[in-house]
Design an enzyme around this catalytic site. Structure first.
Site, PDB file in Angstrom:
ATOM      1  N   MET A   1      18.547 -53.076   1.091  1.00 44.37           N
ATOM      2  CA  MET A   1      19.034 -51.722   0.860  1.00 44.37           C
ATOM      3  C   MET A   1      19.808 -51.226   2.081  1.00 44.37           C
ATOM      4  O   MET A   1      19.841 -51.865   3.123  1.00 44.37           O
ATOM      5  CB  MET A   1      17.864 -50.774   0.573  1.00 44.37           C
ATOM      6  CG  MET A   1      16.977 -51.218  -0.583  1.00 44.37           C
ATOM      7  SD  MET A   1      17.882 -51.351  -2.128  1.00 44.37           S
ATOM      8  CE  MET A   1      18.304 -49.649  -2.423  1.00 44.37           C
ATOM      9  N   CYS A   2      20.425 -50.053   1.960  1.00 44.19           N
ATOM     10  CA  CYS A   2      21.239 -49.481   3.024  1.00 44.19           C
ATOM     11  C   CYS A   2      20.391 -49.105   4.233  1.00 44.19           C
ATOM     12  O   CYS A   2      19.169 -49.000   4.154  1.00 44.19           O
ATOM     13  CB  CYS A   2      21.963 -48.245   2.506  1.00 44.19           C
ATOM     14  SG  CYS A   2      22.900 -48.497   0.981  1.00 44.19           S
ATOM     15  N   ARG A   3      21.052 -48.905   5.355  1.00 42.32           N
ATOM     16  CA  ARG A   3      20.428 -48.402   6.579  1.00 42.32           C
ATOM     17  C   ARG A   3      21.217 -47.179   7.023  1.00 42.32           C
ATOM     18  O   ARG A   3      22.439 -47.131   6.892  1.00 42.32           O
ATOM     19  CB  ARG A   3      20.454 -49.434   7.701  1.00 42.32           C
ATOM     20  CG  ARG A   3      19.821 -50.782   7.386  1.00 42.32           C
ATOM     21  CD  ARG A   3      18.281 -50.763   7.451  1.00 42.32           C
ATOM     22  NE  ARG A   3      17.699 -50.311   6.197  1.00 42.32           N
ATOM     23  CZ  ARG A   3      16.388 -50.185   5.981  1.00 42.32           C
ATOM     24  NH1 ARG A   3      15.529 -50.443   6.953  1.00 42.32           N
ATOM     25  NH2 ARG A   3      15.941 -49.786   4.805  1.00 42.32           N
ATOM     26  N   ASN A 112      19.683 -44.068   0.639  1.00 37.15           N
ATOM     27  CA  ASN A 112      19.240 -45.455   0.602  1.00 37.15           C
ATOM     28  C   ASN A 112      18.340 -45.584  -0.610  1.00 37.15           C
ATOM     29  O   ASN A 112      17.221 -45.041  -0.609  1.00 37.15           O
ATOM     30  CB  ASN A 112      18.488 -45.818   1.889  1.00 37.15           C
ATOM     31  CG  ASN A 112      17.873 -47.210   1.832  1.00 37.15           C
ATOM     32  OD1 ASN A 112      18.307 -48.064   1.065  1.00 37.15           O
ATOM     33  ND2 ASN A 112      16.852 -47.440   2.641  1.00 37.15           N
TER      34      ASN A 112
END
Length: 275
Positions: A1-3, A112
């Site tokens: 997933m995104c950070r 996120n």
């Protein structure tokens, strides 16, 4: 997933948080340690507040590690409140319009997570966006759609209540027909003065979220960027409230329970950064 990372405090450059630390956001774009995605190379973005009430944005589709402009921007841009985000796409195109953060009026948002079965639910989620805000819909992500729905639900007057109402609608959609699709919502919103963050999940485990507070400085991150021990983990299904000139508050925020955002703050629990 995104950070991602969110900062609110004294005016400073982005460099000490985004590019300089050993496990900076740029380093996390190559290899994150607490994410289901090994790398986050589907674009990145910066958002900040300066002389104007509306935030400035710089978004790019190249990976953060390969954009030669990013290091210079982070050294010279200065702000009292800024966002930085590296993206791992969850099914939508890698375009500039789909990179975070997103802005509408004086609000800024990054995310996120995901809405499960987005292709099936997209039209229903977009129907939550009032006509007045739909012209701001520039991309195709679930994140931007949820943000604009929050704007329409009254983000200006009641940030936690607006977020609560939209998430309750999303819970109804992901659970319709007993399908129990997954919903992850680890996000941040800001209006130029106040910062809010959420760690929420339905039918799934919540993505990680930590914060550090030192005087008037508040840093909120997907995962710690250093080995210091003063990071505090935000519990699942809780919200972080960092209003201007106030200490951080962590409050219960269960998307399935009406009014949970009005509950009493919970005590902080310090942890060692897990590296």
């Amino acid at each position: 997933m995104c950070r991602w990372i969110a900062y609110r405090g004294e005016t400073t450059s982005f460099e000490p948080f985004v590019t300089e630390p050993e496990h900076s956001l740029v380093a996390q774009s190559i290899r994150s340690l607490q994410s289901t995605a090994g790398s986050n190379g589907d674009g990145f973005g910066l958002g900040w507040y300066g002389e104007h009430p509306e935030p400035g944005l710089y978004r790019e589709t190249r990976p953060a590690w390969s954009d030669e402009n990013l290091r210079y921007l982070c050294r010279h841009l200065r702000s009292h409140l800024f966002f930085a985000h590296v993206r791992a796409a969850t099914g939508t195109a890698v375009t500039r319009q789909n990179c975070h953060p997103f802005a509408c009026g004086h609000w800024m948002f990054m995310h996120n997570g995901f809405v499960g079965s987005w292709n099936r639910l997209r039209r229903k989620v977009e129907a939550l966006i009032p006509d007045a805000y739909y012209p701001s819909r520039l991309g195709t992500t679930d994140s931007e759609a949820v943000f604009l729905a929050m704007m329409g639900a009254g983000l200006d007057g009641d940030p936690l209540g607006a977020t609560q109402r939209v998430l309750q609608a999303l819970v109804g959609l992901v659970n319709e027909g007993n399908l129990r699709e997954r919903l992850r919502f680890t996000s941040a919103i800001a209006n130029g003065r106040d910062l809010y963050a959420f760690r929420v999940a339905v039918n799934d485990a919540a993505n990680t979220l930590y914060y550090r507070e030192d005087g008037g400085q508040v840093i909120v991150v997907s995962e710690p960027f250093d080995k210091e021990s003063d990071w505090i983990e935000v519990p699942p299904n809780h919200a972080l409230i960092a209003r201007a000139s106030e200490s951080v508050k962590i409050v219960p925020f269960d998307a399935t329970i009406c009014g949970s955002a009005d509950r009493e703050p919970v005590p902080a629990r310090r942890i060692s950064a897990r590296r």
